[in-house]
Design an enzyme around this catalytic site. Structure first.
Site, short mmCIF file in Angstrom:
data_model
loop_
_atom_site.label_atom_id
_atom_site.label_comp_id
_atom_site.label_asym_id
_atom_site.label_seq_id
_atom_site.Cartn_x
_atom_site.Cartn_y
_atom_site.Cartn_z
N ASP A 180 -6.90 -76.64 62.91
CA ASP A 180 -5.60 -77.29 63.08
C ASP A 180 -5.76 -78.80 62.86
O ASP A 180 -6.87 -79.34 62.95
CB ASP A 180 -4.99 -76.97 64.46
CG ASP A 180 -5.85 -77.46 65.62
OD1 ASP A 180 -7.09 -77.44 65.50
OD2 ASP A 180 -5.27 -77.86 66.65
N GLU A 207 -7.08 -77.23 68.85
CA GLU A 207 -7.94 -78.29 69.38
C GLU A 207 -7.12 -79.57 69.52
O GLU A 207 -7.24 -80.29 70.51
CB GLU A 207 -9.15 -78.54 68.47
CG GLU A 207 -10.29 -79.27 69.17
CD GLU A 207 -10.22 -80.77 69.04
OE1 GLU A 207 -10.95 -81.47 69.75
OE2 GLU A 207 -9.40 -81.27 68.24
ZN LIG Z 1 -11.31 -82.70 65.54
#
Ligand SMILES: [Zn+2]
Length: 382
Positions: free
Chosen positions: A76, A141
């Protein structure tokens, strides 16, 4: 295809997926296909939790034996912002001036692509050697990090997966590729300090009780001395007051409440519990009433004590770049804070200078060199 060309291709293909958290944009599918094709057993795992978006994750493994080296990362990315401010379309994976441009090239599709290409090349030659190679890749994340690495680790553990060592491919290099290897991270703790007073007319302060001077005295006491002078592997801990909030729009009113919020980045001299005790002691010394609330801490400080594994990684970096990386614990938190509960973890990747910025890019030479470094680590490790 040569290993380094494959890394560049994979990086560009991943950048073309619009995987702004929580979207996947097809990124995990591309990575999964590449690993499956090389012989990895792959699994997609979707995690949910009320109030947060469902997130896709990828687990891949080849080999059954030990040692088991697992690579961790995320596909992501943060939003591109105003695309018109970019020199190139942030999701085109454009190549120009010796670099790949686009959101996620530095953080961290370049690193994911480099490790995947290195692993594919290794597997093509030796299968999984005498051990195993794994991938823990999340799509959460940059977001709340609730349906990502932490749950993926638990899921793998419950399946019986036991990692010996982990490399997180975050862009740890500072000025040049290979200058920095992270062997730990400071912890992070958030707190709110509240002082109650009594509201009243500013012209009749004797009838009111202004909480603002008290809050200032309490903040002075909280900040009176440094928390520590640093430890052998860590910078000094730091308390930063990030907001003082009264929210009073009037000049003629003494407010009823005042609050301040602060963030602490702390080293391995502290735990959230010892910090809480220290704060209470300092605040008590100011001799006034207050309420201190500390948010639950999911980011304690941690250190991977340098050993033969950190040496193996350091040696591989030095062999390929001519540079011996500094062992650092600086910067913010990362998913390594979750991984360290399962196995020793180090973080090593490309240059993060343009991460999260407009015109994020990474030099092609760096993607190539990073791929060679990861390949050398696999050779030495397995
Ligand atoms: Zn990163």
């Amino acid at each position: 295809m040569a290993m380094t060309a494959a890394a560049l291709d994979l990086c560009r293909a991943l950048v073309r997926c619009q995987s702004v958290t929580p979207e996947d944009g097809g990124a995990l599918g591309i990575l999964e296909a590449a690993l499956k094709h090389a012989g990895f057993a792959t699994q997609r795992i979707r995690f949910s939790e009320p109030g947060t978006p469902d997130i896709d994750n990828l687990y891949a493994r080849i080999g059954t034996g030990a040692p088991f080296l697992v690579f961790a990362g995320h596909t992501d990315v943060v939003p591109a912002g105003d695309a018109a401010k970019w020199r190139f379309d942030p999701f085109a994976g454009e190549v120009a001036e010796g670099a790949v441009w686009g959101r996620g090239t530095a953080d961290m599709k370049g690193g994911v692509a480099a490790f995947a290409a290195a692993a594919r090349a290794y597997v093509a030659q030796h299968r999984s050697g005498k051990g195993s190679i794994g991938f823990l890749i999340t799509g959460d994340e940059e977001g709340p990090a609730i349906n990502g690495t932490r749950k993926l680790l638990r899921w793998a553990y419950e399946k019986g997966e036991r990692f010996d060592h982990c490399i997180v491919g975050e862009p740890t290099s500072w000025h040049v590729l290979g200058d920095t290897l992270k062997i730990g991270r400071r912890g992070s703790l958030n707190g709110t300090l509240l002082v109650e007073g009594r509201q009243g007319h500013a012209a009749y302060p004797e009838r009111a009780d202004n909480p603002i001077p008290k809050l200032m005295a309490l903040l002075d006491a909280l900040n009176a001395a440094p928390l520590d002078k640093g430890t052998p592997r860590f910078e000094p801990s730091n308390l930063e007051i990030v907001s003082v909030d009264v929210g009073n729009p009037a000049f003629n009113v003494i407010p009823a409440q005042a609050r301040a919020r602060f963030n602490v980045r702390f080293n391995d001299r502290w735990t959230p519990e010892t910090l809480a005790a220290e704060f209470c002691g300092r605040l008590d010394s100011a001799g006034m009433k207050f309420t201190l609330s500390l948010e639950p801490c999911n980011a304690p400080a941690f250190l991977t004590t340098p050993d033969s594994f950190t040496k193996l990684v350091t040696d591989a970096v030095e062999r390929k770049t001519g540079r011996r990386p500094a062992l650092s614990t600086s910067g913010g938190t990362s998913d390594a804070r979750f991984i360290r509960a399962y196995c020793p973890v180090v973080e090593f990747g490309g240059i993060g200078a343009t991460a999260h910025m407009v015109d994020e890019h990474v030099a092609i030479a760096d993607i190539e060199a990073l791929t060679e470094i990861y390949a050398a680590i696999l050779e030495d490790y397995l």
